[in-house]
Design a protein around this motif. Structure first.
Motif, PDB file in Angstrom:
ATOM      1  N   VAL A  46       0.874  -1.076  -0.004  1.00 36.00           N
ATOM      2  CA  VAL A  46      -0.005  -0.030   0.343  1.00 36.00           C
ATOM      3  C   VAL A  46       0.580   1.145  -0.032  1.00 36.00           C
ATOM      4  O   VAL A  46       0.385   2.008  -1.142  1.00 36.00           O
ATOM      5  N   GLU A  47       1.704   1.258   0.950  1.00 32.02           N
ATOM      6  CA  GLU A  47       2.801   2.815   0.551  1.00 32.02           C
ATOM      7  C   GLU A  47       3.354   2.360  -0.124  1.00 32.02           C
ATOM      8  O   GLU A  47       3.476   4.082  -0.735  1.00 32.02           O
ATOM      9  N   GLN A  48       4.149   1.189  -1.119  1.00 31.31           N
ATOM     10  CA  GLN A  48       5.295   1.493  -2.207  1.00 31.31           C
ATOM     11  C   GLN A  48       4.052   2.409  -2.861  1.00 31.31           C
ATOM     12  O   GLN A  48       4.212   2.995  -4.312  1.00 31.31           O
ATOM     13  N   VAL A  49       2.183   1.554  -3.682  1.00 31.76           N
ATOM     14  CA  VAL A  49       2.193   2.176  -4.372  1.00 31.76           C
ATOM     15  C   VAL A  49       1.896   3.298  -4.180  1.00 31.76           C
ATOM     16  O   VAL A  49       1.326   4.348  -5.379  1.00 31.76           O
ATOM     17  N   SER A  50       1.635   4.301  -3.161  1.00 30.90           N
ATOM     18  CA  SER A  50       1.034   5.617  -2.516  1.00 30.90           C
ATOM     19  C   SER A  50       1.832   6.600  -3.312  1.00 30.90           C
ATOM     20  O   SER A  50       2.438   7.229  -3.910  1.00 30.90           O
ATOM     21  N   LYS A  51       3.787   5.899  -2.704  1.00 33.19           N
ATOM     22  CA  LYS A  51       4.889   6.470  -3.295  1.00 33.19           C
ATOM     23  C   LYS A  51       5.410   6.719  -4.664  1.00 33.19           C
ATOM     24  O   LYS A  51       5.115   7.715  -5.219  1.00 33.19           O
ATOM     25  N   SER A  52       5.034   5.547  -5.349  1.00 33.76           N
ATOM     26  CA  SER A  52       5.404   5.907  -6.918  1.00 33.76           C
ATOM     27  C   SER A  52       3.591   6.592  -7.885  1.00 33.76           C
ATOM     28  O   SER A  52       4.451   6.813  -8.649  1.00 33.76           O
ATOM     29  N   THR A  53       3.034   6.395  -6.943  1.00 31.27           N
ATOM     30  CA  THR A  53       2.175   7.301  -7.801  1.00 31.27           C
ATOM     31  C   THR A  53       1.645   8.846  -7.706  1.00 31.27           C
ATOM     32  O   THR A  53       0.430   9.114  -7.860  1.00 31.27           O
ATOM     33  N   VAL A 237      -5.088  -8.355  -7.672  1.00 37.85           N
ATOM     34  CA  VAL A 237      -5.921  -7.033  -7.917  1.00 37.85           C
ATOM     35  C   VAL A 237      -6.979  -8.223  -8.769  1.00 37.85           C
ATOM     36  O   VAL A 237      -6.550  -8.488  -9.652  1.00 37.85           O
ATOM     37  N   SER A 238      -8.152  -6.730  -8.826  1.00 41.00           N
ATOM     38  CA  SER A 238      -8.565  -7.273 -10.218  1.00 41.00           C
ATOM     39  C   SER A 238      -8.243  -7.165 -11.054  1.00 41.00           C
ATOM     40  O   SER A 238      -7.855  -5.994 -11.322  1.00 41.00           O
ATOM     41  N   THR A 239      -9.529  -7.264 -12.260  1.00 43.21           N
ATOM     42  CA  THR A 239      -8.986  -7.656 -13.760  1.00 43.21           C
ATOM     43  C   THR A 239     -10.025  -6.023 -13.698  1.00 43.21           C
ATOM     44  O   THR A 239      -9.248  -5.415 -14.233  1.00 43.21           O
ATOM     45  N   LYS A 240     -11.013  -5.852 -12.530  1.00 48.17           N
ATOM     46  CA  LYS A 240     -11.829  -4.470 -13.271  1.00 48.17           C
ATOM     47  C   LYS A 240     -10.735  -2.919 -12.843  1.00 48.17           C
ATOM     48  O   LYS A 240     -10.624  -1.889 -13.463  1.00 48.17           O
ATOM     49  N   LEU A 241      -9.541  -3.237 -11.934  1.00 49.31           N
ATOM     50  CA  LEU A 241      -8.707  -1.901 -11.404  1.00 49.31           C
ATOM     51  C   LEU A 241      -7.713  -2.040 -12.607  1.00 49.31           C
ATOM     52  O   LEU A 241      -7.686  -0.908 -13.197  1.00 49.31           O
ATOM     53  N   TRP A 242      -7.166  -3.424 -13.136  1.00 44.86           N
ATOM     54  CA  TRP A 242      -6.192  -3.472 -13.563  1.00 44.86           C
ATOM     55  C   TRP A 242      -6.291  -2.762 -15.139  1.00 44.86           C
ATOM     56  O   TRP A 242      -5.536  -2.110 -15.495  1.00 44.86           O
ATOM     57  N   ASP A 243      -7.338  -3.234 -15.657  1.00 44.45           N
ATOM     58  CA  ASP A 243      -8.243  -2.656 -17.404  1.00 44.45           C
ATOM     59  C   ASP A 243      -8.392  -0.742 -16.826  1.00 44.45           C
ATOM     60  O   ASP A 243      -7.889  -0.612 -18.108  1.00 44.45           O
ATOM     61  N   LYS A 247      -0.291   2.129 -18.297  1.00 43.92           N
ATOM     62  CA  LYS A 247       0.693   1.570 -18.663  1.00 43.92           C
ATOM     63  C   LYS A 247       1.632   2.122 -17.284  1.00 43.92           C
ATOM     64  O   LYS A 247       1.918   1.310 -17.046  1.00 43.92           O
ATOM     65  N   GLU A 248       2.074   3.131 -16.931  1.00 43.18           N
ATOM     66  CA  GLU A 248       2.764   3.305 -16.037  1.00 43.18           C
ATOM     67  C   GLU A 248       2.231   2.996 -14.115  1.00 43.18           C
ATOM     68  O   GLU A 248       2.921   2.581 -13.413  1.00 43.18           O
ATOM     69  N   ASP A 249       0.803   3.133 -14.042  1.00 43.67           N
ATOM     70  CA  ASP A 249       0.211   3.025 -13.059  1.00 43.67           C
ATOM     71  C   ASP A 249       0.149   1.426 -12.822  1.00 43.67           C
ATOM     72  O   ASP A 249       0.484   0.515 -12.159  1.00 43.67           O
ATOM     73  N   LYS A 250       0.365   0.581 -13.859  1.00 43.43           N
ATOM     74  CA  LYS A 250       0.160  -1.074 -13.952  1.00 43.43           C
ATOM     75  C   LYS A 250       1.832  -1.427 -13.528  1.00 43.43           C
ATOM     76  O   LYS A 250       2.002  -2.181 -12.851  1.00 43.43           O
ATOM     77  N   ALA A 251       3.398  -0.990 -14.040  1.00 49.74           N
ATOM     78  CA  ALA A 251       4.240  -0.787 -13.866  1.00 49.74           C
ATOM     79  C   ALA A 251       4.128  -0.711 -12.419  1.00 49.74           C
ATOM     80  O   ALA A 251       5.130  -1.507 -11.701  1.00 49.74           O
ATOM     81  N   ALA A 252       3.952   0.403 -11.467  1.00 52.38           N
ATOM     82  CA  ALA A 252       3.897   0.790 -10.402  1.00 52.38           C
ATOM     83  C   ALA A 252       3.125  -0.345  -9.575  1.00 52.38           C
ATOM     84  O   ALA A 252       4.373  -0.985  -8.138  1.00 52.38           O
ATOM     85  N   PHE A 253       2.019  -0.758  -9.621  1.00 57.11           N
ATOM     86  CA  PHE A 253       1.277  -1.833  -9.083  1.00 57.11           C
ATOM     87  C   PHE A 253       2.474  -3.293  -8.852  1.00 57.11           C
ATOM     88  O   PHE A 253       2.571  -4.003  -7.544  1.00 57.11           O
ATOM     89  N   GLY A 257       4.136  -4.621  -6.117  1.00 55.76           N
ATOM     90  CA  GLY A 257       3.217  -6.210  -5.655  1.00 55.76           C
ATOM     91  C   GLY A 257       4.657  -7.186  -5.062  1.00 55.76           C
ATOM     92  O   GLY A 257       4.463  -8.046  -4.097  1.00 55.76           O
ATOM     93  N   ALA A 258       5.962  -6.939  -6.661  1.00 56.95           N
ATOM     94  CA  ALA A 258       6.918  -8.209  -6.361  1.00 56.95           C
ATOM     95  C   ALA A 258       7.928  -7.584  -4.820  1.00 56.95           C
ATOM     96  O   ALA A 258       8.210  -8.680  -4.560  1.00 56.95           O
ATOM     97  N   LYS A 259       8.190  -6.769  -4.889  1.00 51.75           N
ATOM     98  CA  LYS A 259       8.500  -5.996  -3.355  1.00 51.75           C
ATOM     99  C   LYS A 259       8.359  -6.732  -2.786  1.00 51.75           C
ATOM    100  O   LYS A 259       8.503  -7.267  -1.117  1.00 51.75           O
ATOM    101  N   SER A 260       6.361  -6.436  -2.326  1.00 48.54           N
ATOM    102  CA  SER A 260       5.339  -7.127  -0.689  1.00 48.54           C
ATOM    103  C   SER A 260       5.703  -8.798  -0.781  1.00 48.54           C
ATOM    104  O   SER A 260       6.213  -9.041   0.519  1.00 48.54           O
TER     105      SER A 260
END
Length: 322
Positions: A46-53, A237-243, A247-253, A257-260
């Motif tokens: 959660v913290e990493q997503v907020s920071k990256s975006t 994550v749900s495909t509804k959110l993912w779609d 492109k940049e936000d997908k990379a951030a998520f 996720g990989a780090k977590s």
């Protein structure tokens, strides 16, 4: 009062910028309590997503199954009521039958063996199949190795024969216990401690942190360390959110996720060590199986069933080949 065109344009641009910076509020679910390795890893996500975006995504984390149990959470994710979740392999295998092989006994020698597959081609294949079912995998978490713990001493496979053993409501676990010539008793996890205390079951099976955190060690002090099932869990994550993501936000998520996942595995290993130390101090006795081959041979009919199923044969062959 007249407003100049220039003033209107500036106001319009300011409003657009404000809208663009507005936070997207998301909800994340997991069944574990605060402080548990899964919960801490998700907090990091959660913290990493907020920071990256740049703070554009505000993810509220609900631990301890606060929004409902796991089956309900699966449906909530698919409907869009929640956006992020951490699930065990059970509900994921309901969505993608091929994943059922991950619950087979004695399939992996340890977590490192499992992650060699899940962090590689097999994990990519599972992820692709899960995406088509509505789940986008951001990281594979460690579900731990499961062993038996009993009220009476258990030193070998023969000692399990005839015992009432609590299992999940799962065909794999029920069949596994039957093939060990014991009696499977399907009970909700929350009822296990009372069942052990009242003698309704002689043994249960789970990972070491669960054995310690639930207090099962107070009644069932004899642990037969088999690590008979080593299974993963997944941050999705749900495909509804993912779609909807850029492109940049997908990379951030994906990066978060990989780090977590790496963090979760580290925290899990520490938690296992702490649980072992704590239960040993409280009098638990640990007997490690010396040779799993007799148990593996007993599982022949179970393996044969999954080898005959085209939805699981390829995955099973991929795992046992390496």
């Amino acid at each position: 009062m007249r407003t100049s065109f220039k003033g209107l344009l500036c106001l319009s641009l300011a409003l657009c910028a404000s809208a663009a910076m507005a936070q997207a509020k998301l909800r994340a679910w997991n069944i574990h309590p605060d402080g548990y390795p899964v919960s801490e890893a998700m907090k990091s996500f959660v913290e990493q997503v907020s920071k990256s975006t740049g703070g554009r995504y505000n993810i509220e984390l609900f631990n301890s199954g606060a929004l409902g149990d796991q089956p309900k959470a699966v449906q909530m994710l698919k409907s869009g009521e929640i956006d992020v979740a951490e699930f065990s392999s059970g509900p994921l295998s309901d969505a993608v039958p091929g994943i059922k092989v991950l619950n087979l006994p004695f399939l992996f020698t340890d977590s490192a063996h499992m992650f060699r597959h899940l962090d590689g081609k097999l994990g990519e294949r599972f992820s692709a199949n899960l995406k088509s079912a509505g789940f986008v995998v951001l990281g594979w978490y460690d579900g731990g190795g499961r062993s038996f713990y009993c009220v009476k001493p258990v030193n070998n496979l023969r000692d399990l024969a005839g015992m009432n053993i609590r299992v999940q409501q799962s065909e794999v676990y029920i069949e596994m216990v039957k093939l060990m010539e014991a009696k499977p008793v399907a009970l909700p996890f929350k009822d296990v401690l009372v069942a052990l205390e009242q003698g309704k079951v002689d043994c249960a099976e789970n990972n070491l942190p669960s054995y310690e955190s639930t207090g099962h060690y107070k009644v069932a002090k004899n642990v037969y360390v088999t690590n008979h099932v080593i299974s993963p869990e997944a941050l999705v994550v749900s495909t509804k959110l993912w779609d909807k993501l850029s492109k940049e936000d997908k990379a951030a998520f994906a990066e978060a996720g990989a780090k977590s996942a790496i963090l979760m595995r580290e925290l899990w290993n520490k938690r296992v060590a702490a649980a072992l130390e704590a239960t040993t101090k409280q009098g638990s006795q640990f007997v490690k199986v010396k040779d799993v081959s007799p148990m593996v041979r007993r599982m022949g009919p179970l393996y044969g069933k999954y080898m005959a199923d085209p939805t699981t044969r390829e995955e099973l062959l991929t795992i046992i080949a390496k």
